[in-house]
Design a protein around this motif. Structure first.
Motif, PDB file in Angstrom:
ATOM      1  N   LEU A  43      13.459  -3.877 -18.116  1.00  0.00           N
ATOM      2  CA  LEU A  43      14.135  -2.849 -17.330  1.00  0.00           C
ATOM      3  C   LEU A  43      15.636  -3.007 -17.513  1.00  0.00           C
ATOM      4  O   LEU A  43      16.125  -4.118 -17.756  1.00  0.00           O
ATOM      5  N   TYR A  44      16.360  -1.930 -17.379  1.00  0.00           N
ATOM      6  CA  TYR A  44      17.815  -1.956 -17.542  1.00  0.00           C
ATOM      7  C   TYR A  44      18.473  -1.225 -16.382  1.00  0.00           C
ATOM      8  O   TYR A  44      17.972  -0.217 -15.910  1.00  0.00           O
ATOM      9  N   ASP A  45      19.597  -1.781 -15.919  1.00  0.00           N
ATOM     10  CA  ASP A  45      20.409  -1.109 -14.915  1.00  0.00           C
ATOM     11  C   ASP A  45      21.867  -1.378 -15.232  1.00  0.00           C
ATOM     12  O   ASP A  45      22.183  -1.901 -16.302  1.00  0.00           O
ATOM     13  N   GLY A  46      22.755  -1.063 -14.327  1.00  0.00           N
ATOM     14  CA  GLY A  46      24.184  -1.255 -14.553  1.00  0.00           C
ATOM     15  C   GLY A  46      24.578  -2.700 -14.784  1.00  0.00           C
ATOM     16  O   GLY A  46      25.623  -2.981 -15.370  1.00  0.00           O
ATOM     17  N   GLU A  47      23.758  -3.638 -14.330  1.00  0.00           N
ATOM     18  CA  GLU A  47      24.055  -5.060 -14.508  1.00  0.00           C
ATOM     19  C   GLU A  47      23.469  -5.626 -15.795  1.00  0.00           C
ATOM     20  O   GLU A  47      23.696  -6.771 -16.137  1.00  0.00           O
ATOM     21  N   GLY A  48      22.644  -4.843 -16.498  1.00  0.00           N
ATOM     22  CA  GLY A  48      22.050  -5.321 -17.744  1.00  0.00           C
ATOM     23  C   GLY A  48      20.532  -5.344 -17.672  1.00  0.00           C
ATOM     24  O   GLY A  48      19.918  -4.615 -16.892  1.00  0.00           O
ATOM     25  N   GLU A  49      19.944  -6.221 -18.488  1.00  0.00           N
ATOM     26  CA  GLU A  49      18.486  -6.290 -18.582  1.00  0.00           C
ATOM     27  C   GLU A  49      17.887  -7.094 -17.438  1.00  0.00           C
ATOM     28  O   GLU A  49      18.410  -8.111 -17.014  1.00  0.00           O
ATOM     29  N   LYS A  50      16.763  -6.607 -16.941  1.00  0.00           N
ATOM     30  CA  LYS A  50      15.985  -7.293 -15.899  1.00  0.00           C
ATOM     31  C   LYS A  50      14.542  -7.317 -16.367  1.00  0.00           C
ATOM     32  O   LYS A  50      14.199  -6.757 -17.403  1.00  0.00           O
ATOM     33  N   CYS A  51      13.694  -7.957 -15.576  1.00  0.00           N
ATOM     34  CA  CYS A  51      12.277  -8.032 -15.905  1.00  0.00           C
ATOM     35  C   CYS A  51      11.461  -7.464 -14.754  1.00  0.00           C
ATOM     36  O   CYS A  51      11.671  -7.826 -13.598  1.00  0.00           O
ATOM     37  N   GLY A  52      10.551  -6.580 -15.076  1.00  0.00           N
ATOM     38  CA  GLY A  52       9.643  -6.031 -14.086  1.00  0.00           C
ATOM     39  C   GLY A  52       8.289  -6.717 -14.201  1.00  0.00           C
ATOM     40  O   GLY A  52       7.663  -6.678 -15.254  1.00  0.00           O
ATOM     41  N   LEU A  53       7.872  -7.381 -13.135  1.00  0.00           N
ATOM     42  CA  LEU A  53       6.545  -7.997 -13.088  1.00  0.00           C
ATOM     43  C   LEU A  53       5.590  -6.932 -12.559  1.00  0.00           C
ATOM     44  O   LEU A  53       5.694  -6.532 -11.406  1.00  0.00           O
ATOM     45  N   ILE A  54       4.692  -6.455 -13.398  1.00  0.00           N
ATOM     46  CA  ILE A  54       3.704  -5.465 -12.968  1.00  0.00           C
ATOM     47  C   ILE A  54       2.543  -6.238 -12.357  1.00  0.00           C
ATOM     48  O   ILE A  54       1.947  -7.105 -13.009  1.00  0.00           O
ATOM     49  N   LEU A  55       2.244  -5.941 -11.086  1.00  0.00           N
ATOM     50  CA  LEU A  55       1.276  -6.718 -10.313  1.00  0.00           C
ATOM     51  C   LEU A  55      -0.005  -5.941 -10.059  1.00  0.00           C
ATOM     52  O   LEU A  55       0.023  -4.734  -9.802  1.00  0.00           O
ATOM     53  N   GLN A  94       0.840  -1.208   0.000  1.00  0.00           N
ATOM     54  CA  GLN A  94       0.000   0.000   0.000  1.00  0.00           C
ATOM     55  C   GLN A  94       0.868   1.248   0.000  1.00  0.00           C
ATOM     56  O   GLN A  94       0.558   2.226  -0.671  1.00  0.00           O
ATOM     57  N   ARG A  95       1.979   1.206   0.716  1.00  0.00           N
ATOM     58  CA  ARG A  95       2.891   2.348   0.725  1.00  0.00           C
ATOM     59  C   ARG A  95       3.574   2.519  -0.632  1.00  0.00           C
ATOM     60  O   ARG A  95       3.780   3.634  -1.092  1.00  0.00           O
ATOM     61  N   ARG A  96       3.912   1.401  -1.284  1.00  0.00           N
ATOM     62  CA  ARG A  96       4.564   1.465  -2.593  1.00  0.00           C
ATOM     63  C   ARG A  96       3.615   1.947  -3.682  1.00  0.00           C
ATOM     64  O   ARG A  96       4.062   2.540  -4.671  1.00  0.00           O
ATOM     65  N   LEU A  97       2.326   1.700  -3.524  1.00  0.00           N
ATOM     66  CA  LEU A  97       1.345   2.112  -4.528  1.00  0.00           C
ATOM     67  C   LEU A  97       1.279   3.626  -4.695  1.00  0.00           C
ATOM     68  O   LEU A  97       0.870   4.122  -5.743  1.00  0.00           O
ATOM     69  N   ILE A  98       1.704   4.371  -3.682  1.00  0.00           N
ATOM     70  CA  ILE A  98       1.702   5.831  -3.753  1.00  0.00           C
ATOM     71  C   ILE A  98       2.583   6.306  -4.910  1.00  0.00           C
ATOM     72  O   ILE A  98       2.272   7.279  -5.589  1.00  0.00           O
ATOM     73  N   ALA A  99       3.669   5.578  -5.176  1.00  0.00           N
ATOM     74  CA  ALA A  99       4.624   5.961  -6.219  1.00  0.00           C
ATOM     75  C   ALA A  99       4.203   5.497  -7.611  1.00  0.00           C
ATOM     76  O   ALA A  99       4.814   5.878  -8.599  1.00  0.00           O
ATOM     77  N   GLY A 100       3.183   4.657  -7.711  1.00  0.00           N
ATOM     78  CA  GLY A 100       2.740   4.162  -9.017  1.00  0.00           C
ATOM     79  C   GLY A 100       2.455   2.677  -8.960  1.00  0.00           C
ATOM     80  O   GLY A 100       2.336   2.097  -7.880  1.00  0.00           O
ATOM     81  N   PRO A 101       2.355   2.034 -10.129  1.00  0.00           N
ATOM     82  CA  PRO A 101       2.020   0.601 -10.179  1.00  0.00           C
ATOM     83  C   PRO A 101       3.051  -0.251  -9.436  1.00  0.00           C
ATOM     84  O   PRO A 101       4.229   0.110  -9.344  1.00  0.00           O
ATOM     85  N   LEU A 102       2.582  -1.381  -8.916  1.00  0.00           N
ATOM     86  CA  LEU A 102       3.477  -2.316  -8.217  1.00  0.00           C
ATOM     87  C   LEU A 102       4.334  -3.043  -9.243  1.00  0.00           C
ATOM     88  O   LEU A 102       3.815  -3.695 -10.151  1.00  0.00           O
ATOM     89  N   ARG A 120      -2.248 -11.127  -9.336  1.00  0.00           N
ATOM     90  CA  ARG A 120      -2.294 -11.316 -10.786  1.00  0.00           C
ATOM     91  C   ARG A 120      -1.184 -10.491 -11.431  1.00  0.00           C
ATOM     92  O   ARG A 120      -0.925  -9.351 -11.036  1.00  0.00           O
ATOM     93  N   ILE A 121      -0.516 -11.068 -12.415  1.00  0.00           N
ATOM     94  CA  ILE A 121       0.519 -10.377 -13.175  1.00  0.00           C
ATOM     95  C   ILE A 121      -0.165  -9.745 -14.382  1.00  0.00           C
ATOM     96  O   ILE A 121      -0.774 -10.444 -15.189  1.00  0.00           O
ATOM     97  N   THR A 122      -0.072  -8.436 -14.487  1.00  0.00           N
ATOM     98  CA  THR A 122      -0.777  -7.736 -15.555  1.00  0.00           C
ATOM     99  C   THR A 122       0.110  -7.413 -16.753  1.00  0.00           C
ATOM    100  O   THR A 122      -0.385  -7.203 -17.857  1.00  0.00           O
ATOM    101  N   GLU A 123       1.425  -7.375 -16.517  1.00  0.00           N
ATOM    102  CA  GLU A 123       2.328  -6.953 -17.585  1.00  0.00           C
ATOM    103  C   GLU A 123       3.756  -7.361 -17.233  1.00  0.00           C
ATOM    104  O   GLU A 123       4.103  -7.500 -16.062  1.00  0.00           O
ATOM    105  N   LEU A 124       4.587  -7.553 -18.249  1.00  0.00           N
ATOM    106  CA  LEU A 124       6.024  -7.764 -18.064  1.00  0.00           C
ATOM    107  C   LEU A 124       6.733  -6.590 -18.729  1.00  0.00           C
ATOM    108  O   LEU A 124       6.443  -6.259 -19.876  1.00  0.00           O
TER     109      LEU A 124
END
Length: 144
Positions: A71-83, A23-31, A64-68
């Protein structure tokens, strides 16, 4: 055909604690839960798949996973699970800890508690309900 993911919810000791954190994280946008690897079975996952969270050694809740997202950072590509923000509590299933996530076939996924309650309400001969912990223990012993 739908497939799900199962993952340990590190540092969380209850569904209520997970709910409060999110609930606190939702303030910043989608999970968005970030993982190192993108699921190969993404079409099956996005066809109604959920992320089942292991809390204190038991699968206890799903989202429920709504989207994949890529994402990219200094280590390379990652995956964001949008919940989806809705946490759906499930029957407790023992699950050993593991790193990362694992696939969970739809037929092996625990049932939602709300579905179990509805089924129990239809049974007039029911004498009482087992606690989720007791049901999990009996299931572990192969008695139910």
């Amino acid at each position: 055909m739908t497939v799900h993911l199962v993952k340990v919810c590190v540092g969380v000791t209850s569904v209520d604690q997970l709910r409060s954190l999110q609930q606190r994280r939702l303030i910043a946008g989608p999970l968005c839960h970030v993982t190192k690897q993108r699921p190969q079975r993404d079409a099956e996952l996005l066809d109604g798949g959920s992320l089942y969270w292991i809390i204190k050694g038991h699968v206890a809740v799903r989202q429920r996973i709504t989207e994949l997202e890529r994402l990219y950072d200094g280590e390379g590509e990652k995956c964001g699970l949008i919940l989806d923000p809705e946490l759906v509590e499930t029957e407790l299933f023992s699950r050993k800890p593991h790193q990362g996530w694992r696939y969970l076939e739809a037929e092996d996924a625990p049932r939602d508690l709300r579905d179990i309650v509805e089924e129990a309400g239809e049974d007039e001969d029911s004498e009482g309900e087992l606690s989720p912990e007791m049901a999990a223990e009996l299931r572990e012993l192969g008695l139910i």
